[in-house]
Design a protein around this motif. Structure first.
Motif, mmCIF file in Angstrom:
data_model
loop_
_atom_site.group_PDB
_atom_site.id
_atom_site.type_symbol
_atom_site.label_atom_id
_atom_site.label_comp_id
_atom_site.label_asym_id
_atom_site.label_seq_id
_atom_site.Cartn_x
_atom_site.Cartn_y
_atom_site.Cartn_z
ATOM 1 N N VAL A 47 0.859 -1.183 0.000
ATOM 2 C CA VAL A 47 0.000 0.000 0.000
ATOM 3 C C VAL A 47 0.897 1.235 0.000
ATOM 4 C CG1 VAL A 47 -1.898 1.209 1.144
ATOM 5 C CG2 VAL A 47 -1.737 -1.289 1.280
ATOM 6 N N GLU A 48 1.224 1.692 -1.197
ATOM 7 C CA GLU A 48 2.123 2.840 -1.341
ATOM 8 C C GLU A 48 1.790 3.565 -2.639
ATOM 9 O OE1 GLU A 48 5.521 3.603 0.083
ATOM 10 O OE2 GLU A 48 5.981 1.771 1.222
ATOM 11 N N ASP A 49 2.313 4.776 -2.751
ATOM 12 C CA ASP A 49 2.244 5.506 -4.011
ATOM 13 C C ASP A 49 3.230 4.848 -4.976
ATOM 14 O OD1 ASP A 49 2.653 7.289 -6.133
ATOM 15 O OD2 ASP A 49 2.134 9.007 -4.872
ATOM 16 N N MET A 50 2.727 4.319 -6.072
ATOM 17 C CA MET A 50 3.591 3.583 -7.007
ATOM 18 C C MET A 50 4.696 4.464 -7.585
ATOM 19 S SD MET A 50 1.357 3.315 -10.498
ATOM 20 C CE MET A 50 2.824 3.142 -11.501
ATOM 21 N N LEU A 68 2.617 -6.195 2.804
ATOM 22 C CA LEU A 68 3.968 -6.010 3.339
ATOM 23 C C LEU A 68 4.021 -4.719 4.152
ATOM 24 C CD1 LEU A 68 6.094 -7.050 0.220
ATOM 25 C CD2 LEU A 68 5.265 -8.483 2.102
ATOM 26 N N GLU A 69 4.509 -4.821 5.366
ATOM 27 C CA GLU A 69 4.544 -3.654 6.255
ATOM 28 C C GLU A 69 5.980 -3.163 6.454
ATOM 29 O OE1 GLU A 69 1.610 -2.639 7.548
ATOM 30 O OE2 GLU A 69 0.308 -4.412 7.534
ATOM 31 N N GLY A 70 6.098 -1.912 6.852
ATOM 32 C CA GLY A 70 7.408 -1.338 7.151
ATOM 33 C C GLY A 70 7.647 -0.066 6.379
ATOM 34 N N GLU A 116 12.130 -0.972 3.592
ATOM 35 C CA GLU A 116 11.945 -2.334 4.125
ATOM 36 C C GLU A 116 10.980 -3.132 3.257
ATOM 37 O OE1 GLU A 116 12.572 -0.902 8.755
ATOM 38 O OE2 GLU A 116 10.576 -1.425 8.031
ATOM 39 N N VAL A 117 9.893 -2.479 2.885
ATOM 40 C CA VAL A 117 8.904 -3.166 2.058
ATOM 41 C C VAL A 117 9.548 -3.598 0.738
ATOM 42 C CG1 VAL A 117 6.781 -2.847 0.728
ATOM 43 C CG2 VAL A 117 6.900 -2.047 3.095
ATOM 44 N N ALA A 118 10.318 -2.697 0.149
ATOM 45 C CA ALA A 118 10.974 -3.005 -1.124
ATOM 46 C C ALA A 118 11.924 -4.195 -0.951
ATOM 47 C CB ALA A 118 11.718 -1.780 -1.652
#
Ligand code: FAD
Ligand code: AMP
Lengths: 323, 263
Positions: A305-308, B241-243, B247-249
């Motif tokens: 869950v992030e801005d791509m 995926l958390e962090g 970290e997520v990457a």
């Protein structure tokens, strides 16, 4: 309930489409005792073979055999269905490009209720069918009540209902002479095949797929860099092609390509059924989306869950470091 | 050619996360950003292009609350000649047949050679165009991605079918077409354009203006009713995926490696 249920069957090269195996299950969920009738339009041996195939799934098969039906034209078929069907019939059809052409007008001409793109059933209560649909590209589900008393035309999403195993020995009845004149204000000319592009995404193992979340054409570069780092190529959802940012041959989905990669990394794609309908072969699906409740997270194995636009470059860097 | 284009005001898919209200009776509408339904914008552009080449007029119509005037105005800024807003409390709860009945009345109150709708709207029903055509007894083609005018009596149209193939047909006028996205490149509408049409009067019609009664439209006439909105109980869904981003990457790289996602 002794309502008559009919299923419109699409066929190709003498074999019925997958939807034929699913529509009978829908009918059985509505009424376990239903004597479901398959409806097939076509011509000649191709139709005959398809009817035999349909008879292995349905107890009853009606066929309409006319030269004009050798390519299915909803405008020709609709009035013939109106001639053939009882007024309070329940008619099932697939929600695909043919179904979309046929069913809304059929419901009007039969003076019946219409529910499209059904994805689930909660049974029938008296004259009320309880169906499940989706809205907003699958972001929410709805319960829908449909009054069956005056008949109903229902289109059903492919791949969500189980498939029948067949094993029927149905009867084929020739209804050609009852179907009436073939006449319509629309005449079929030809089918033009989709153009082939430079890159064949159907043969790739690793796809980095981008959707509306890419926001601008210039941003495509970050997806290309990521794909390069991973050893794959960039594919996309429909809005990216509509905006003319990528070639049509890069589009994944029911009106684009069917892909069978090992890895499908979807970024800024909501996960509409028309998009996911093109992702086959059970790949490892990773979704990057800034909306935690995007439907894609229901089908993905792993979610971010992030801005791509921020995440993709970081991921590219990490891959180069950690490879 | 006189063209009527049906346009709907919907929550903009690019701007919104749709949430369900606490009692499930509606979606949370408070902070929604609305726009014209994506497919309808392509339909209006197509109508304008036909008018530019062959003459005639483009009328846009919307059934909805007062706010639908915004989208009519936007499409007029794009180049539509006039707008019609159809609004009445009696329309509340209409099913697809109800909306098509209203649009049929609008179509019959004018003289249109061609009616365009979008392929689908926010409810994903993809039904209004086909219903309208059947009510008007006109030929119909859905998912149209190409239109060529052939004299004054017919069109050659392409329908986008599975796999991106194109089914080409001839269709007689008057007719109804539903337009698939990507058929053209809708022109940009700037603030200037919007300002230019800000003073233009948009006539508003009610049920009685169109000769519509309660047994034809609205909740009472509806044979299909939405009972509630809900989120189904799903399987496990994705493992999120958390962090921190880094970290997520890193976690994702490890996962991709193990799944063969790197060559
Ligand atoms: C007959 C028919 C056939 C169709 N065939 C296809 C087809 O073959 N293929 C196809 O793809 N579609 C097809 N469609 C269209 C389909 O219905 C959807 O409209 C489309 O798939 C939506 O594409 P999208 O997910 O990219 O956009 P959207 O649904 O708008 O989703 C964009 C997503 O990106 C997320 N996002 C936005 N910005 C960011 C950011 N910065 N970072 C991370 N996430 C972000 C949002 O949260 C949202 O979930 C078809 C439609 C019809 C009617
Ligand atoms: N309330 C409305 N007012 C005007 N046009 C509409 C309305 N609802 C649907 N339409 C038209 O019908 C098309 C298909 O919508 P739907 O059948 O709801 O998926 C839309 O793209 C519009 O062109």
């Amino acid at each position: 309930m002794s309502r008559q249920i009919f299923a419109y069957i699409e066929h190709n090269d003498g074999a019925v489409e997958d939807s034929a195996f699913e529509l009978i299950k829908v009918a059985e969920q509505m009424d376990p005792q239903a004597q479901v009738t398959a409806l097939l339009f076509g011509s000649g041996q191709e139709l005959e073979d398809a009817c035999q195939h349909a008879a292995s799934i349905y107890p009853q098969v009606w066929k309409v055999d006319k030269q004009e039906h050798s390519y299915p034209n909803a405008e020709l078929i609709r009035p013939q269905l109106v001639n053939l069907l009882p007024a309070d019939a329940v008619v099932l059809a697939p929600f695909d490009t043919f179904g979309m052409d046929l069913t809304p007008g059929l419901a009007i001409k039969l003076d019946s209720a219409h529910v499209s793109d059904i994805v689930g059933l909660d049974g029938v209560d008296g004259d009320t069918l309880k169906a499940v649909r989706q809205e907003y590209g699958g972001q929410v589900h709805t319960h829908v009540h449909c009054d069956l008393s005056g008949g109903a035309v229902l289109s059903v999403r492919g791949g969500v209902f189980p498939a029948s195993e067949g094993g029927q020995e149905g009867q084929v009845a020739d209804k050609t002479s009852d179907a009436g004149e073939v006449q319509a204000g629309r005449r079929f000319l030809e089918v033009r095949e989709a153009e082939v592009g430079e890159v064949d995404i159907t043969k790739e193992d690793i796809l980095v797929s981008i959707g509306r979340g890419i926001e601008e054409e210039d941003n495509i570069e970050i997806a290309q860099e990521l794909a390069e780092a991973m050893g794959g190529v960039v594919s996309c959802s429909r809005p990216v092609v509509d905006a003319k940012w990528m070639e049509k041959s890069r589009q994944v989905g029911t009106s684009g390509m069917t892909v069978k990669p090992k890895i499908y990394l979807a970024m800024g794609i909501s996960g509409s059924f028309q998009h996911m309908g093109g992702v086959k072969g059970n790949p490892f699906i990773v979704a990057v989306n800034k909306n935690a409740s995007a439907p894609i997270f229901q089908v993905a194995h792993v979610g971010v869950v992030e801005d791509m636009l921020e995440f993709a470059p970081v991921l590219t860097e990490k891959i180069q470091e950690m490879k | 050619m006189n063209i009527l284009v049906c346009v709907k005001r919907v929550p903009d898919p690019a701007e919104n996360e749709i949430e369900i209200s606490s009692d499930g009776s509606d979606i949370e509408r408070e902070d929604l950003v609305y726009s014209v339904n994506e497919w309808d914008n392509y339909a209006v552009e197509e109508a304008i292009q036909i008018r530019e080449q062959h003459g005639g007029s483009v009328t846009v119509v919307s059934v909805g609350e007062e706010e639908s005037e915004e989208v009519l105005r936007r499409e007029m800024a794009m180049g539509a000649d006039q707008g019609i807003l159809v609004s009445d409390d009696a329309f509340e709860g209409s099913d697809g047949r109800g909306i098509a009945t209203i649009l049929k009345a609008v179509a019959e109150s004018g003289d249109y050679d061609l009616i365009l709708t979008g392929a689908q709207s926010d409810e994903g029903a993809a039904q209004i165009g086909g219903m309208l055509a059947a009510m008007l007894d006109q030929p119909y083609a859905s998912l149209v991605n190409e239109i060529q005018v052939q004299g004054g009596t017919k069109l050659q149209v392409g329908r986008e079918i599975e796999g991106g193939n194109q089914e080409v047909s001839e269709i007689e006028l008057p007719c109804v077409l539903s337009i698939q996205s990507g058929i053209n490149e809708p022109r940009y509408v700037g603030i200037r354009g919007i300002r230019k049409v800000s003073g233009v009067e948009i006539p508003e019609k009610e049920a009685s203006d169109l000769g519509l009664s309660e047994d034809q439209v609205g909740q009472k006439a509806a044979r299909v009713k939405r009972v509630d909105y809900f989120h189904p109980e799903m399987g496990e869904g994705a493992e999120i995926l958390e962090g921190s981003t880094e970290e997520v990457a890193e976690k994702l790289v490890e996962l991709l490696k193990s799944k063969g996602g790197m060559k």
